[in-house]
Design a protein around this motif. Structure first.
Motif, PDB file in Angstrom:
ATOM      1  N   SER A 191     -33.835  37.054   3.823  1.00 55.88           N
ATOM      2  CA  SER A 191     -33.188  37.118   5.135  1.00 55.88           C
ATOM      3  C   SER A 191     -33.043  38.560   5.594  1.00 55.88           C
ATOM      4  O   SER A 191     -32.835  39.478   4.796  1.00 55.88           O
ATOM      5  CB  SER A 191     -31.811  36.444   5.081  1.00 55.88           C
TER       6      SER A 191
ATOM      7  N   PRO B 125     -25.436  39.284  -3.143  1.00 54.76           N
ATOM      8  CA  PRO B 125     -26.610  38.400  -3.049  1.00 54.76           C
ATOM      9  C   PRO B 125     -27.529  38.573  -4.248  1.00 54.76           C
ATOM     10  O   PRO B 125     -27.383  39.508  -5.047  1.00 54.76           O
ATOM     11  CB  PRO B 125     -27.291  38.888  -1.765  1.00 54.76           C
TER      12      PRO B 125
ATOM     13  N   ASP C  75     -33.803  37.376  -1.874  1.00 54.39           N
ATOM     14  CA  ASP C  75     -33.236  37.023  -0.572  1.00 54.39           C
ATOM     15  C   ASP C  75     -34.139  37.564   0.535  1.00 54.39           C
ATOM     16  O   ASP C  75     -34.216  38.765   0.758  1.00 54.39           O
ATOM     17  CB  ASP C  75     -31.831  37.614  -0.437  1.00 54.39           C
TER      18      ASP C  75
ATOM     19  N   ASN D 127     -28.495  38.701   9.566  1.00 52.78           N
ATOM     20  CA  ASN D 127     -27.286  38.307   8.824  1.00 52.78           C
ATOM     21  C   ASN D 127     -26.028  38.826   9.502  1.00 52.78           C
ATOM     22  O   ASN D 127     -25.007  38.133   9.565  1.00 52.78           O
ATOM     23  CB  ASN D 127     -27.360  38.828   7.386  1.00 52.78           C
TER      24      ASN D 127
END
Length: 388
Positions: free
Chosen positions: A192, A185, A190, A197
């Motif tokens: 998240s 990633p 990111d 995830n």
């Protein structure tokens, strides 16, 4: 020919028997000595106490007053224009229902996951490295000690800048992951959550209603269980990398002070290597373990410079911590009362967790049943060796 000994005359008792010479009490003289030593001790420590009072105690008390006021950062916090607002700043953070409460809840969520991951991992890794480096059969132990400790003395700002390059979208970490067919990633971009995830890989993308409908500090329970963001995970790895060396030295010092007689007794009783470590070595490391966990707990709850240098709370406030939120509230938003209130709430959290940790790791007396079982096991082992 016997030698004559002259006995000095002594005062006679009323019954006619000689009365022993009365010894001085000896209690008042040591008391005078202790008093003079106490005065000398206070005189020697007075300069340091004055310095600590001026630069530590007084600022803390001033910050405590600021947390109960509406000081804007201009002029003296004790000026007549500064109003006492009581618990309004704390109420705005903990039960205000607005953006301040949600930001504080997000910061606590981020930092809680950071603490939950960093403290156990760095403690376990530092203990493993200490046991490994302390082994007599290992050659070049001095080199490994220096190599493991070196990241701890490197500037945290320099390490953070290095981490930004390593964990960038085209950084070395993603390059290595691509060798194994893993598309890494964009770590620091990111927002998240890692737990979300992982749940998404099995088809769970939305939490149940009782988690999404209930909130704490303005954050839903589903978001509390989102886990650290991908960006915060990179900071977790950096914290473990930079702090394990310091705690390794503490464990090495403790291991070198342990006596070998208990280990030899355990070997005679037939304990293997893991049993000796878990039942003999680790209980003796309890004071050092408490020190390492306490220092790790304090350091992880006060993380600031890595966030300030690296992401400044982004992406999406998933790396905001209470320490960084206190800084932005005071220095950027000029809401010094709220910033001071965040600092003292954080102080209470650290104190409470340290007390709980102390209770969990306190020394407990060995029960009579365990002592009896150990005696029976030892006698059985001795009998088997005698028969052999």
């Amino acid at each position: 020919m016997s030698a004559s000994v002259t006995v000095p005359p002594t005062a006679a008792s009323p019954g006619g028997a000689p009365k022993a010479a009365k010894r001085p009490s000896g209690r008042r003289a040591p008391k005078g000595i202790r008093k003079s030593e106490g005065i000398a001790g206070w005189l020697f420590t007075a300069p340091m106490l004055i310095i600590l009072g001026l630069f530590l105690v007084v600022p803390v008390l001033m910050a405590l007053w600021v947390s109960f006021s509406d000081w804007s950062g201009r002029g003296s916090p004790f000026a007549s224009s500064v109003n006492f607002v009581g618990l309004d700043n704390y109420d705005e953070l903990l039960a205000g229902g607005g953006l301040a409460e949600r930001d504080f809840g997000v910061a606590l969520r981020n930092n809680a996951w950071y603490v939950l991951l960093v403290v156990p991992i760095q403690t376990a890794l530092s203990l493993f490295l200490a046991v490994l480096v302390n082994r007599q059969v290992l050659k070049g132990r001095g080199f490994f000690r220096t190599a493991f400790y070196f990241p701890s003395v490197t500037s945290s700002v320099a390490i953070t800048v290095l981490w930004l390059f390593l964990f960038g979208a085209s950084g070395a970490v993603n390059k290595v992951l691509s060798w194994f067919g893993v598309n890494g990633p964009n770590w620091f971009q990111d927002p998240s959550g890692v737990v979300h995830n992982l749940l998404a890989t099995v088809g769970i993308t939305q939490g149940p209603e009782w988690m999404t409908g209930n909130t704490t500090l303005g954050v839903s329970w589903w978001d509390w269980w989102a886990g650290p963001s991908v960006a915060m995970s990179a900071f977790v790895l950096m914290a473990v990398f930079t702090t394990s060396g310091t705690f390794m030295l503490l464990f090495i010092a403790a291991l070198q002070n342990l006596g070998g007689d208990v280990q030899e007794a355990a070997m005679i009783d037939g304990a293997n290597g893991w049993q000796r470590f878990w039942r003999v070595t680790l209980p003796q490391l309890r004071p050092t373990l408490f020190t390492v966990l306490t220092l790790g707990l304090i350091g992880t709850w006060q993380v600031f410079d890595q966030i300030y240098t690296g992401t400044q709370g982004g992406p999406g406030k998933t790396t905001v911590t209470p320490a960084y939120l206190s800084y932005t509230s005071a220095f950027e938003s000029q809401d010094w009362g709220r910033g001071a209130a965040i600092a003292f709430v954080l102080f209470v959290i650290i104190v409470v967790l340290t007390i709980i940790q102390r209770i969990v790791l306190r020394d407990r007396p060995v029960s009579k049943r365990r002592m009896r079982a150990y005696s029976i096991a030892s006698s059985q082992t001795a009998n088997k060796e005698g028969r052999a």
